[in-house]
Design an enzyme around this catalytic site. Structure first.
Site, mmCIF file in Angstrom:
data_model
loop_
_atom_site.group_PDB
_atom_site.id
_atom_site.type_symbol
_atom_site.label_atom_id
_atom_site.label_comp_id
_atom_site.label_asym_id
_atom_site.label_seq_id
_atom_site.Cartn_x
_atom_site.Cartn_y
_atom_site.Cartn_z
ATOM 1 N N GLY A 100 0.754 -1.246 0.000
ATOM 2 C CA GLY A 100 0.000 0.000 0.000
ATOM 3 C C GLY A 100 0.780 1.289 0.000
ATOM 4 O O GLY A 100 0.213 2.354 0.254
ATOM 5 N N ARG A 351 10.517 -3.938 -11.676
ATOM 6 C CA ARG A 351 10.052 -5.304 -11.458
ATOM 7 C C ARG A 351 10.167 -6.199 -12.685
ATOM 8 O O ARG A 351 10.449 -7.395 -12.566
ATOM 9 C CB ARG A 351 8.600 -5.255 -10.957
#
Length: 521
Positions: A100, A351
């Site tokens: 988050g 990523r």
């Protein structure tokens, strides 16, 4: 939306689905049993005037994660009668389970830390990670509105992590060129979704769970005027549950997230992602809302760009606990190829590059560190050991032997890595070495296997900067909005960590505001 917390910071594809990519999307749709355009039901084909409505509202929001809750709050604040539905039994979707953290540009936290940032730099970072396939205009909107949106979340009751002095934490994520990500505390995304849901409840809007969107209803003019929703479906089965027709007098907002758990659909987009590749998402992350959107004429883009989260463990299922340990260590520990004992990547790259590097080895890689070199005093280590994904060793030799790695090569590589730590220069991959990094040379040592898992879908429906859904002719479909992971094209080939939170909240607000002000005449 997992995080990559730390203390330091080619390919070309067409933006629109054409040719082979279009065939891939259509294949995915056919797996769901969606009929071709000419065989759709009367309501989807544009005969909504014959629909018998069971319920009614001004704005129907589909999904209860960051995006849906933000949209509902803004639509309600704008005076609309709002109904928000959630397919699963739990409010919050993937957002409630996410780490988050929030990438915020020009925040008060950056100012306090003396970090120089700009909208242009934020957008450039997104574009580089996305291989320049991103919708640059929408990236700019996210960057420009990220700070006001973060401050708005606090007004709405969301909480963010603070240190002992009461200051918010700032983290540099892999792929970002400056520190701009504001950290979430224990509880992660639920620290946003929980307060948002409570705020809506105070305003008279309760999330209606176990309600699945299966079809969008259009009138004779092509405007979306409502939806067919199945009450109490059995899992992700679109044929189960009781059909309910909900009229939306102003608009429908799609905020149902991605399709990472939809095995057939995702494999139609990327054949590598079969059942041997796990997923971090909650079980409801499937493609029925995307199918319904395409059936109603929406353009789908980038559905074959599916992000894998690199720092996950193959020794546990789902999101698990690995990321809460391994991503923090990425700044401090090397990731080694089991076959060679050598590093394979800058562990703080984005990523896609990190995940691709691991996949290229053909087997899980190993992250090795020692107690004194642990990030944040070993945050997440105890949980990782308890879960059985991390093992303690008395020596590097013991660790290498445990994972079947060439012992001498591992010792040599870690010794070389230690020189980078000492000199604060990574001569092999250019990873920024944190000032507080320690050499990996004192027992106990710790090892964990890493293997990517499906995490975020960059593909979805095409929207404009006002979050209006576009059709195959790039024309607005009246009455239909979308935001968050349901939208394609914003993040290009790879989403930067903590930018999903920004995307979902910024565009969720925009979608809700505009849906409430939709002109229906």
């Amino acid at each position: 939306m997992g995080s990559t917390k730390s203390h330091s910071t080619g390919v070309s594809r067409r933006s629109f689905i054409t040719g082979a990519a279009a065939a891939s999307v259509l294949a995915g749709l056919s797996l769901a049993g969606c009929a071709p355009q000419g065989e759709q039901t009367a309501s989807a084909a544009g005969n909504g005037t014959n629909t018998k409505w069971d319920e009614e509202c001004d704005v129907l929001v589909v999904g209860s994660g960051y995006t849906g809750l933000a949209a509902a709050l803004e639509a309600k604040n704008a005076g609309a009668d709002v109904k928000i539905i959630e397919k699963t039994a739990r409010v919050g979707g993937n957002s409630a389970l996410a780490a988050g953290d929030f990438a915020v540009c020009n925040s008060s936290v950056q100012e306090r830390e003396g970090v120089q940032d700009s909208v242009e730099q934020y957008v450039d970072d997104m574009m580089v990670a996305g291989l320049y396939l991103n919708d640059k205009e929408k990236c700019r909107v996210i960057a420009e509105k990220s700070n006001e949106t973060w401050e708005w979340t606090i007004e709405m009751g969301a909480t963010w992590a603070k240190n002992d002095d009461g200051d918010y934490f700032l983290y540099p994520y892999g792929g970002h060129t400056v520190m701009r990500s504001i950290a979430q505390g224990e509880g992660g995304g639920a620290n946003v979704t929980g307060p948002f849901a409570e705020k809506l409840k105070e305003m008279g809007v309760e999330v209606e769970t176990k309600r699945m969107l299966t079809e969008l209803v259009k009138d004779e003019n092509g405007r979306v005027i409502g939806a067919i929703v199945h009450d109490k479906p059995s899992g992700n089965d679109t044929e189960s549950g009781t059909p309910v027709a909900i009229k939306a007098n102003k608009a429908v907002v799609l905020a149902a997230g991605g399709f990472g758990r939809d095995l057939d659909f995702r494999q139609a987009q990327d054949p590598r992602l079969d059942d041997t590749v796990d997923c971090t998402n909650q079980e409801g992350a499937t493609a029925e809302s995307l199918r319904a959107s395409v059936a109603a004429g929406a353009m789908a883009v980038h559905t074959d760009w599916i992000q894998l989260l690199p720092f996950m463990s193959p020794d546990e299922q789902g999101y698990g606990v690995a990321a809460f340990y391994t991503d923090g260590q990425a700044s401090y520990a090397p990731t080694l190829d089991v076959a060679t004992g050598k590093r394979i990547v800058n562990e703080l790259t984005d990523r896609k590059r990190y995940a691709d590097a691991i996949l290229e080895t053909g087997q899980p890689c190993v992250q090795i560190t020692c107690k004194k070199a642990l990030y944040d005093g070993g945050s997440g280590l105890e949980s990782a050991i308890k879960a059985g994904i991390t093992t303690e060793f008395a020596s590097i030799e013991e660790a290498a032997e445990h994972y079947g790695m060439p012992v001498d090569a591992v010792k040599e590589e870690i010794a070389r890595y230690n020189t980078f730590v000492t000199n604060k220069v990574d001569e092999d991959f250019g990873k920024p070495i944190p000032d507080d990094a320690q050499t990996i040379d004192e027992a106990p040592f710790y090892g964990v296997r890493l293997w990517p898992k499906v995490h975020h879908c960059m593909g979805g429906v095409k929207t404009d900067v006002d979050c209006r859904v576009l059709d195959m002719n790039l024309q607005v479909i009246p009455g239909l909005y979308a935001a968050g992971e349901a939208v394609g094209g914003i993040h290009g080939a790879c989403r930067l960590g903590s930018c999903a939170t920004a995307d979902c909240l910024v565009n969720g607000r925009i979608a809700g505001q505009n849906a409430a002000n939709e002109q229906t005449v």
